[in-house]
Design a protein around this motif. Structure first.
Motif, PDB file in Angstrom:
ATOM      1  N   GLU A  47       0.843  -1.201   0.000  1.00 57.20           N
ATOM      2  CA  GLU A  47       0.000   0.000   0.000  1.00 57.20           C
ATOM      3  C   GLU A  47       0.877   1.250   0.000  1.00 57.20           C
ATOM      4  OE1 GLU A  47      -3.425  -0.139  -0.016  1.00 57.20           O
ATOM      5  OE2 GLU A  47      -3.308  -2.331  -0.078  1.00 57.20           O
ATOM      6  N   ASN A  48       0.423   2.314  -0.624  1.00 60.55           N
ATOM      7  CA  ASN A  48       1.195   3.560  -0.694  1.00 60.55           C
ATOM      8  C   ASN A  48       1.558   4.096   0.681  1.00 60.55           C
ATOM      9  OD1 ASN A  48       1.456   3.769  -3.459  1.00 60.55           O
ATOM     10  ND2 ASN A  48      -0.503   4.831  -3.707  1.00 60.55           N
ATOM     11  N   ASP A  49       0.621   4.041   1.626  1.00 66.70           N
ATOM     12  CA  ASP A  49       0.893   4.577   2.967  1.00 66.70           C
ATOM     13  C   ASP A  49       1.844   3.687   3.772  1.00 66.70           C
ATOM     14  OD1 ASP A  49      -1.176   2.712   2.990  1.00 66.70           O
ATOM     15  OD2 ASP A  49      -2.170   3.592   4.724  1.00 66.70           O
ATOM     16  N   ASP A  50       2.113   2.463   3.326  1.00 61.48           N
ATOM     17  CA  ASP A  50       3.047   1.559   4.003  1.00 61.48           C
ATOM     18  C   ASP A  50       4.455   1.598   3.413  1.00 61.48           C
ATOM     19  OD1 ASP A  50       1.064   0.674   5.735  1.00 61.48           O
ATOM     20  OD2 ASP A  50       0.495  -0.997   4.429  1.00 61.48           O
ATOM     21  N   LYS A  51       4.641   2.265   2.292  1.00 62.71           N
ATOM     22  CA  LYS A  51       5.936   2.259   1.605  1.00 62.71           C
ATOM     23  C   LYS A  51       7.043   2.893   2.435  1.00 62.71           C
ATOM     24  CE  LYS A  51       4.262   1.841  -3.096  1.00 62.71           C
ATOM     25  NZ  LYS A  51       4.156   2.401  -4.439  1.00 62.71           N
ATOM     26  N   ALA A  52       6.760   4.010   3.100  1.00 58.73           N
ATOM     27  CA  ALA A  52       7.793   4.681   3.908  1.00 58.73           C
ATOM     28  C   ALA A  52       8.210   3.804   5.089  1.00 58.73           C
ATOM     29  CB  ALA A  52       7.281   6.033   4.398  1.00 58.73           C
ATOM     30  N   GLU A  53       7.231   3.187   5.746  1.00 58.60           N
ATOM     31  CA  GLU A  53       7.533   2.299   6.879  1.00 58.60           C
ATOM     32  C   GLU A  53       8.335   1.083   6.414  1.00 58.60           C
ATOM     33  OE1 GLU A  53       5.250  -0.511  10.118  1.00 58.60           O
ATOM     34  OE2 GLU A  53       4.138   1.162   9.264  1.00 58.60           O
TER      35      GLU A  53
END
Length: 196
Positions: free
Chosen positions: A115-121
């Motif tokens: 998911e896009n919001d999980d990429k940084a993590e």
């Protein structure tokens, strides 16, 4: 007429007694062999003695997923023996690869969309194993901190602090105990405690 019948019965009794002792010896041998087998099984429950090293398992995973970056490695004893569970990410996917630690065979290689919001993590969780302590060196550090028993499982991943940590689990015979060891410095990050 009675004498030959009595002699035949006596002879039959002797033969049956001899067969019974032979079966008894065979059971004793089987029992001895069985106890040796169970000793071998107990010995093979030592996570330090798996044939496939962590580095070899990671290389095997990368041969299946060349652009994958590590986010977690766990070695645990499933019902069928020790298995590496390696978590990794690519630019677009989260991957889970399971590898049999005895045969080196990949038993599962699954992926799902990242998911896009999980990429940084996911990017923050990525690590490399080239400049870290070996599992055996981490175990030695744990033993210096009073860890006893057989290593039955370990996990390697980044902590919230960003440090790469081995979580080592030991079977002491009575209870399981865990300890955290920094994979770079070798310092104890989590004191030895009972695993709940």
């Amino acid at each position: 007429m009675k004498t030959p019948l009595i002699a035949t019965i006596a002879l039959l009794g002797i033969l049956l007694t001899g067969c019974g002792q032979s079966n008894s010896n065979q059971s004793s041998t089987e029992s001895s062999s069985s106890s040796r087998s169970s000793t071998k099984v107990a010995t093979s429950s030592n996570a330090q003695k798996v044939p496939l090293t962590m580095t070899d398992a990671v290389n095997k995973m990368k041969s299946e997923n060349s652009d994958a970056k590590l986010t977690g490695i766990e070695l645990k004893n499933d019902a069928g023996g020790f298995v590496y569970e390696i978590n990794s990410v690519t630019a677009t996917k989260e991957l889970e690869t399971k590898i049999n630690a005895k045969s080196g065979k990949v038993t599962r290689n699954e992926s799902e969309q990242l998911e896009n919001d999980d990429k940084a993590e996911a990017k923050a969780d990525v690590f490399d194993i080239s400049d870290i302590l070996s599992v055996n060196a981490a175990v030695k550090k744990a033993r210096n901190a009073d860890a006893k028993g057989t290593l039955i499982e370990y996990n390697l991943e980044k902590a919230d602090t960003g440090n790469l940590i081995y979580e080592l689990k030991f079977d002491t015979g009575d209870v399981n105990k865990e300890i955290g060891i920094d994979a770079t410095s070798g310092k104890v990050t989590q004191q030895l405690q009972t695993d709940d």
